[in-house]
Scaffold this motif. Sequence first.
Motif, short mmCIF file in Angstrom:
data_model
loop_
_atom_site.label_atom_id
_atom_site.label_comp_id
_atom_site.label_asym_id
_atom_site.label_seq_id
_atom_site.Cartn_x
_atom_site.Cartn_y
_atom_site.Cartn_z
N UNK A 191 0.84 -1.20 0.00
CA UNK A 191 0.00 0.00 0.00
C UNK A 191 0.88 1.25 0.00
N UNK A 192 1.89 1.26 0.86
CA UNK A 192 2.81 2.39 0.92
C UNK A 192 3.61 2.51 -0.37
N UNK A 193 4.02 1.37 -0.94
CA UNK A 193 4.76 1.40 -2.20
C UNK A 193 3.90 1.97 -3.34
N UNK A 194 2.61 1.68 -3.31
CA UNK A 194 1.71 2.25 -4.30
C UNK A 194 1.65 3.76 -4.19
N UNK A 195 1.57 4.27 -2.97
CA UNK A 195 1.57 5.71 -2.75
C UNK A 195 2.85 6.35 -3.26
N UNK A 196 3.99 5.70 -2.99
CA UNK A 196 5.28 6.22 -3.42
C UNK A 196 5.41 6.18 -4.94
N UNK A 197 4.90 5.12 -5.56
CA UNK A 197 4.98 4.99 -7.02
C UNK A 197 4.21 6.12 -7.70
N UNK A 198 3.02 6.42 -7.17
CA UNK A 198 2.20 7.49 -7.75
C UNK A 198 2.93 8.83 -7.68
N UNK A 199 3.62 9.08 -6.57
CA UNK A 199 4.36 10.33 -6.43
C UNK A 199 5.55 10.39 -7.36
N UNK A 200 6.12 9.22 -7.70
CA UNK A 200 7.31 9.18 -8.56
C UNK A 200 6.98 9.46 -10.02
N UNK A 201 5.70 9.31 -10.40
CA UNK A 201 5.33 9.59 -11.79
C UNK A 201 5.71 11.02 -12.17
N UNK A 202 5.54 11.95 -11.23
CA UNK A 202 5.82 13.35 -11.51
C UNK A 202 7.30 13.60 -11.80
N UNK A 203 8.18 12.75 -11.25
CA UNK A 203 9.62 12.93 -11.45
C UNK A 203 10.05 12.68 -12.89
N UNK A 204 9.17 12.04 -13.66
CA UNK A 204 9.53 11.67 -15.03
C UNK A 204 9.18 12.75 -16.05
N UNK A 205 8.51 13.82 -15.61
CA UNK A 205 8.14 14.89 -16.54
C UNK A 205 9.39 15.56 -17.11
N UNK A 206 9.39 15.71 -18.42
CA UNK A 206 10.50 16.38 -19.09
C UNK A 206 11.73 15.53 -19.33
N UNK A 207 11.70 14.24 -18.96
CA UNK A 207 12.85 13.37 -19.17
C UNK A 207 12.86 12.84 -20.61
N UNK A 208 14.04 12.48 -21.14
CA UNK A 208 14.11 11.96 -22.51
C UNK A 208 13.25 10.71 -22.70
N UNK A 209 12.69 10.57 -23.90
CA UNK A 209 11.80 9.44 -24.17
C UNK A 209 12.51 8.10 -24.04
N UNK A 210 13.81 8.09 -24.31
CA UNK A 210 14.55 6.83 -24.24
C UNK A 210 14.47 6.22 -22.84
N UNK A 211 14.34 7.06 -21.82
CA UNK A 211 14.26 6.57 -20.44
C UNK A 211 12.94 5.84 -20.21
N UNK A 212 11.86 6.34 -20.77
CA UNK A 212 10.57 5.68 -20.66
C UNK A 212 10.63 4.31 -21.34
N UNK A 213 11.20 4.28 -22.55
CA UNK A 213 11.31 3.02 -23.28
C UNK A 213 12.18 2.03 -22.53
N UNK A 214 13.28 2.53 -21.99
CA UNK A 214 14.19 1.65 -21.25
C UNK A 214 13.50 1.06 -20.01
N UNK A 215 12.77 1.89 -19.28
CA UNK A 215 12.10 1.44 -18.06
C UNK A 215 11.06 0.36 -18.35
N UNK A 216 10.48 0.40 -19.56
CA UNK A 216 9.49 -0.61 -19.95
C UNK A 216 10.13 -1.86 -20.54
N UNK A 217 11.15 -1.65 -21.41
CA UNK A 217 11.69 -2.75 -22.20
C UNK A 217 12.82 -3.49 -21.49
N UNK A 218 13.66 -2.77 -20.76
CA UNK A 218 14.82 -3.40 -20.11
C UNK A 218 14.44 -4.56 -19.19
N UNK A 219 13.38 -4.43 -18.36
CA UNK A 219 13.04 -5.56 -17.49
C UNK A 219 12.78 -6.86 -18.26
N UNK A 220 12.07 -6.76 -19.38
CA UNK A 220 11.79 -7.96 -20.17
C UNK A 220 13.08 -8.52 -20.77
#
Length: 320
Positions: A210-239
């Motif tokens: 529950x606490x991790x969910x709250x923290x994850x939601x707050x972390x979404x804002x930290x990604x604003x303005x970051x390069x698109x490659x970081x979004x792709x990496x965060x999705x694709x790298x784990x797989x």
Amino acid sequence: MSTIIDPAILFFIFGVFAGLVKSNLEIPQPITRFLSLYLLMALGLKGGFALHQSGLTLAITTSLGIAIFLACVVPLVSYFFLKTKLGALDSAAIAATYGSVSAVTFITATQYLNHVQIEYGGHMAAAMALMESPAIILAIFLANRAKSSVSQTKQSLKVGKLLHESFTDGAQLLLLGAMLIGILSGPDGQKVMAPFSVDLFKGMLAFFLLDMGLMSAKSFADLKGKPRVLFLYAFIAPLCHSLLALSLCLLFQVELGNTILLMVLAASASYIAVPAVLRHALPEVSPALYMGMSLGITFPLNIIIGIPLYALIAKWALGS
């Protein structure tokens, strides 16, 4: 869908929802700290009791060897790939984050395997502990090398101090200590500790998620303005990392449950141990960069979708 209807996962999703709607729901930091230490202690005990029963076998040694190999290869590959898109220091920080592991993702995966009745070795808790530090050491070494080449001065990398901090970190030390206690106390200790380490575990995990969910939601804002490659990496790298783990497990004929957990560990990203080190070792890199990626994208991705997906792929590959 079996993982989605698990109460612990539903509490995580609820926490994300509460964070996104900007609710004032909050778990006090001391309680969060206690919950994380409790989960690691219970996990270590469970692994120790299992190791007491099984002993150190060739299969266990193979799984631990694969874990160490992954912990060294993943951050190196990540660093040199990211360096083609980002600066050396940013690349090193992200490589450390994705080369290390998430204990909560691992613990959630063990609960999923229990739920679907897939057996796994208790020694996998030791594999998790072994995978935490190599990425930090390698990434900081690469970052220091990059700094030296820019400044044309030799900067000493205090490997001994770094190793000491990595292996005496409170959370990791508790995990290893609890595992040793489980090995030494055996079945009698398991019976005595069951009300603490077994009966309470699921509820504690749900509260922590529950606490991790709250923290994850707050972390979404930290990604604003970051390069698109970081979004792709965060999705694709784990797989990609999980498939690397799967290929090694197939090569060395690792059992299904342990294969799934190695895939989960390879796919996970640290959001506690690594950020704590990087804040001091690489102050030039904003924590919003690697925290936003690991906690804002990769962690919820693994918890909600990744774990059952890796299990499905492993079952298909192993013909189970």
